[in-house]
Enzyme design. Structure first.
Site, PDB file in Angstrom:
ATOM      1  N   ARG A 118      17.496  36.127  99.240  1.00 47.91           N
ATOM      2  CA  ARG A 118      17.363  36.965  98.036  1.00 47.91           C
ATOM      3  C   ARG A 118      18.649  37.737  97.732  1.00 47.91           C
ATOM      4  O   ARG A 118      18.610  38.893  97.287  1.00 47.91           O
ATOM      5  CB  ARG A 118      16.198  37.967  98.188  1.00 47.91           C
ATOM      6  CG  ARG A 118      14.843  37.338  98.345  1.00 47.91           C
ATOM      7  CD  ARG A 118      14.395  36.567  97.105  1.00 47.91           C
ATOM      8  NE  ARG A 118      13.048  36.138  97.276  1.00 47.91           N
ATOM      9  CZ  ARG A 118      12.694  35.013  97.910  1.00 47.91           C
ATOM     10  NH1 ARG A 118      13.636  34.189  98.384  1.00 47.91           N
ATOM     11  NH2 ARG A 118      11.435  34.685  98.043  1.00 47.91           N
ATOM     12  N   SER A 164       7.338  40.059  94.020  1.00 45.90           N
ATOM     13  CA  SER A 164       7.478  40.811  95.284  1.00 45.90           C
ATOM     14  C   SER A 164       8.409  41.995  95.062  1.00 45.90           C
ATOM     15  O   SER A 164       9.533  41.804  94.601  1.00 45.90           O
ATOM     16  CB  SER A 164       8.079  39.927  96.375  1.00 45.90           C
ATOM     17  OG  SER A 164       7.282  38.791  96.537  1.00 45.90           O
ATOM     18  N   GLU A 212      13.465  44.564  96.083  1.00 46.40           N
ATOM     19  CA  GLU A 212      14.059  43.308  95.618  1.00 46.40           C
ATOM     20  C   GLU A 212      14.594  43.435  94.180  1.00 46.40           C
ATOM     21  O   GLU A 212      15.689  42.968  93.891  1.00 46.40           O
ATOM     22  CB  GLU A 212      12.990  42.205  95.709  1.00 46.40           C
ATOM     23  CG  GLU A 212      13.549  40.822  95.613  1.00 46.40           C
ATOM     24  CD  GLU A 212      12.444  39.768  95.686  1.00 46.40           C
ATOM     25  OE1 GLU A 212      11.882  39.571  96.772  1.00 46.40           O
ATOM     26  OE2 GLU A 212      12.161  39.145  94.648  1.00 46.40           O
TER      27      GLU A 212
HETATM   28  C1  LIG Z   1       5.152  37.354  88.749  1.00 45.79           C
HETATM   29  C2  LIG Z   1       6.549  37.213  89.333  1.00 45.79           C
HETATM   30  C3  LIG Z   1       6.735  36.343  90.398  1.00 45.79           C
HETATM   31  C4  LIG Z   1       8.029  36.192  90.956  1.00 45.79           C
HETATM   32  N1  LIG Z   1       8.188  35.331  92.003  1.00 45.79           N
HETATM   33  C5  LIG Z   1       9.412  35.157  92.554  1.00 45.79           C
HETATM   34  C6  LIG Z   1       9.590  34.239  93.645  1.00 45.79           C
HETATM   35  O1  LIG Z   1       8.673  33.570  94.081  1.00 45.79           O
HETATM   36  N2  LIG Z   1      10.831  34.129  94.164  1.00 45.79           N
HETATM   37  C7  LIG Z   1      11.896  34.835  93.683  1.00 45.79           C
HETATM   38  O2  LIG Z   1      13.010  34.671  94.215  1.00 45.79           O
HETATM   39  N3  LIG Z   1      11.757  35.715  92.656  1.00 45.79           N
HETATM   40  C8  LIG Z   1      10.552  35.884  92.084  1.00 45.79           C
HETATM   41  N4  LIG Z   1      10.389  36.779  91.044  1.00 45.79           N
HETATM   42  C9  LIG Z   1      11.539  37.554  90.579  1.00 45.79           C
HETATM   43  C10 LIG Z   1      12.251  36.975  89.313  1.00 45.79           C
HETATM   44  O3  LIG Z   1      11.412  36.083  88.629  1.00 45.79           O
HETATM   45  C11 LIG Z   1      13.532  36.242  89.673  1.00 45.79           C
HETATM   46  O4  LIG Z   1      14.428  37.103  90.345  1.00 45.79           O
HETATM   47  C12 LIG Z   1      14.244  35.683  88.432  1.00 45.79           C
HETATM   48  O5  LIG Z   1      15.331  34.864  88.809  1.00 45.79           O
HETATM   49  C13 LIG Z   1      14.738  36.773  87.492  1.00 45.79           C
HETATM   50  O6  LIG Z   1      15.139  36.121  86.290  1.00 45.79           O
HETATM   51  P1  LIG Z   1      15.323  36.923  84.946  1.00 45.79           P
HETATM   52  O7  LIG Z   1      15.959  35.993  83.973  1.00 45.79           O
HETATM   53  O8  LIG Z   1      14.060  37.544  84.541  1.00 45.79           O
HETATM   54  O9  LIG Z   1      16.398  38.014  85.393  1.00 45.79           O
HETATM   55  P2  LIG Z   1      16.516  39.536  84.900  1.00 45.79           P
HETATM   56  O10 LIG Z   1      15.382  40.311  85.455  1.00 45.79           O
HETATM   57  O11 LIG Z   1      16.746  39.596  83.447  1.00 45.79           O
HETATM   58  O12 LIG Z   1      17.849  39.967  85.651  1.00 45.79           O
HETATM   59  C14 LIG Z   1      17.868  40.079  87.055  1.00 45.79           C
HETATM   60  C15 LIG Z   1      19.309  40.377  87.487  1.00 45.79           C
HETATM   61  O13 LIG Z   1      20.138  39.244  87.206  1.00 45.79           O
HETATM   62  C16 LIG Z   1      21.194  39.617  86.305  1.00 45.79           C
HETATM   63  N5  LIG Z   1      21.392  38.485  85.393  1.00 45.79           N
HETATM   64  C17 LIG Z   1      20.460  37.902  84.601  1.00 45.79           C
HETATM   65  N6  LIG Z   1      20.993  36.860  83.943  1.00 45.79           N
HETATM   66  C18 LIG Z   1      22.293  36.802  84.320  1.00 45.79           C
HETATM   67  C19 LIG Z   1      23.388  35.939  83.977  1.00 45.79           C
HETATM   68  N7  LIG Z   1      23.254  34.928  83.105  1.00 45.79           N
HETATM   69  N8  LIG Z   1      24.602  36.182  84.553  1.00 45.79           N
HETATM   70  C20 LIG Z   1      24.767  37.207  85.429  1.00 45.79           C
HETATM   71  N9  LIG Z   1      23.767  38.025  85.795  1.00 45.79           N
HETATM   72  C21 LIG Z   1      22.556  37.837  85.241  1.00 45.79           C
HETATM   73  C22 LIG Z   1      20.713  40.879  85.601  1.00 45.79           C
HETATM   74  O14 LIG Z   1      21.790  41.658  85.127  1.00 45.79           O
HETATM   75  C23 LIG Z   1      19.927  41.548  86.728  1.00 45.79           C
HETATM   76  O15 LIG Z   1      20.808  42.210  87.593  1.00 45.79           O
HETATM   77  C24 LIG Z   1       9.126  36.943  90.453  1.00 45.79           C
HETATM   78  C25 LIG Z   1       8.909  37.819  89.377  1.00 45.79           C
HETATM   79  C26 LIG Z   1       7.628  37.949  88.811  1.00 45.79           C
HETATM   80  C27 LIG Z   1       7.439  38.878  87.651  1.00 45.79           C
END
Ligand SMILES: Cc1cc2nc3c(=O)[nH]c(=O)nc-3n(C[C@H](O)[C@H](O)[C@H](O)COP(=O)(O)OP(=O)(O)OC[C@H]3O[C@@H](n4cnc5c(N)ncnc54)[C@H](O)[C@@H]3O)c2cc1C
Length: 350
Positions: free
Chosen positions: A174, A250, A345
């Site tokens: 992570r 998580s 996380e």
């Molecule tokens: C119901 C649920 C279940 C989940 N299950 C998992 C799981 O099983 N495993 C897991 O690892 N995670 C899980 N997550 C967490 C999340 O889905 C992941 O971390 C996902 O990759 C976040 O993507 P996002 O586009 O929403 O990022 P955001 O929340 O928009 O951003 C997260 C971070 O990444 C940065 N970021 C976003 N896009 C970029 C880019 N293009 N370039 C540089 N930085 C960027 C942002 O600035 C921020 O710091 C879960 C979340 C939820 C709500």
């Protein structure tokens, strides 16, 4: 809408934009300035503008790993770059480049439809492809780093587009270069994966996954499609849908402890849930939280999910202050009971 000249490109910045529908906690948060990034060419202009105006810039994907404050200063830049292309193909594998703004789950599903296998264990994770390397997303025995071959970025320090190898990304549990080593420096524009063209590489390490796959497949040999369906089924049964109940998945990482610490804890707590990893053990953070009595507890408008203690939820009207306060109370009680410090996380912003 305000127009701002960044370099030679006109940037269309909106002001006072609600982010409530753009973060999976559903927190009522307002961006001072907001822009949608639909082409990489906007990036140099945007970064020049932020540097000239001395404004912080949040790169936003799907908002599913963020805890946003009520007001977000500076600029929020939502990544909406689209497109998937096959870069090369051999007899056994295919290399695919996916733009950062594509939905992660829809990409996994589309690749499966093409017969490109290897990401099924990561189905149904919310968010965008561009965010997937940031915390090296993982689930059911597969991590992003297992399938990535290159990450395309805009380097805000060198003001240039470039690409990073997996080892340069410093992926770990992570975590990555993008999250903790050099946060904010790189904006991810696309990710390249190497995937399999045959179905001999299914990862079925988890017992629940094996059992669900077997039930779905019946008398057939388990296929990547069965695996994908099984992962979706398991996740739907365990995790709340953010559309109905705000959450970020998580909330804490599973803490890593030494073998000696694990043995000491195991003597006192015989049913402690842990997995060997490297020289030590990874403890199930959900078990630690549940053992401290937090499962299903409400705190103001937020709380701990009643089916999985690792998930903190917004029951409606909650905010960052409440979640942060709840998280600290949980961290303190776990530390007092087990001597282990839980690490959140998601990212708090700002
Ligand atoms: C119901 C649920 C279940 C989940 N299950 C998992 C799981 O099983 N495993 C897991 O690892 N995670 C899980 N997550 C967490 C999340 O889905 C992941 O971390 C996902 O990759 C976040 O993507 P996002 O586009 O929403 O990022 P955001 O929340 O928009 O951003 C997260 C971070 O990444 C940065 N970021 C976003 N896009 C970029 C880019 N293009 N370039 C540089 N930085 C960027 C942002 O600035 C921020 O710091 C879960 C979340 C939820 C709500």
């Amino acid at each position: 809408m305000v127009g701002a000249a960044g370099g030679s490109l006109m940037l269309e910045l909106q002001t006072q934009v609600s982010l409530q529908a753009l973060n999976s906690f559903g927190f009522n948060s307002v961006a001072e300035r907001y822009i949608e990034l639909t082409q990489p060419a906007q990036l140099p202009a945007l970064i020049d503008y932020c540097q000239e105006q001395v404004l912080p810039c949040l790169i936003l994907g799907g908002g599913s790993n963020l805890v946003l404050s009520a007001r977000v200063p500076g600029v929020v830049a939502r990544v909406r770059l689209r497109g998937i292309e096959v870069v090369s193909r051999s007899q056994q594998t295919v290399r695919v480049r996916v733009a950062a703004g594509e939905s992660w789950h829809e990409t996994v599903s589309w690749l499966l439809d093409q017969g490109f296998y290897g990401l099924e264990n990561l189905a149904l994770i919310p968010g965008t492809v561009g965010a997937s390397p940031v915390q090296n997303i993982g689930a059911y025995g597969v991590e992003l780093k297992d399938r990535v071959t290159a990450v395309h970025v805009y380097d805000t320090l060198q003001s240039q587009f470039t690409q990073l190898t997996p080892s340069e990304c410093q992926f770990s549990y992570r975590d990555s270069l993008f999250k903790s080593v050099d946060p904010g420096r790189y904006i991810i524009t696309a990710v390249e994966f190497e995937l399999f063209l045959n179905s001999d590489h299914l990862v079925l390490n988890y017992q629940a996954l094996q059992e669900t796959c077997a039930t779905i497949a019946g008398s057939q040999v388990v296929t990547p499609r069965h695996l994908f369906d099984a992962v979706c089924q398991l996740r739907r049964s365990k995790l709340p849908d953010p559309v109905r109940l705000g959450n970020a998945g998580s909330f804490f990482k599973n803490p890593h402890v030494s073998a000696a610490k694990f043995q000491a804890l195991k003597q006192t707590f015989s049913n402690l849930v842990a997995y060997p990893e490297g020289e030590g053990y990874k403890l199930a953070a959900g078990w630690l939280i549940e053992a401290c009595g937090w499962k299903g507890k409400h705190f103001e408008q937020v709380g701990v999910y009643d089916r999985q203690s690792l998930v903190l939820v917004n029951h409606g009207g909650g905010d960052r202050i409440q979640i942060e306060s709840l998280a600290v109370q949980i961290q303190d009680s776990v530390y007092n009971a087990f001597g282990v410090r839980l690490e959140p996380e998601p990212r708090y912003y700002p």
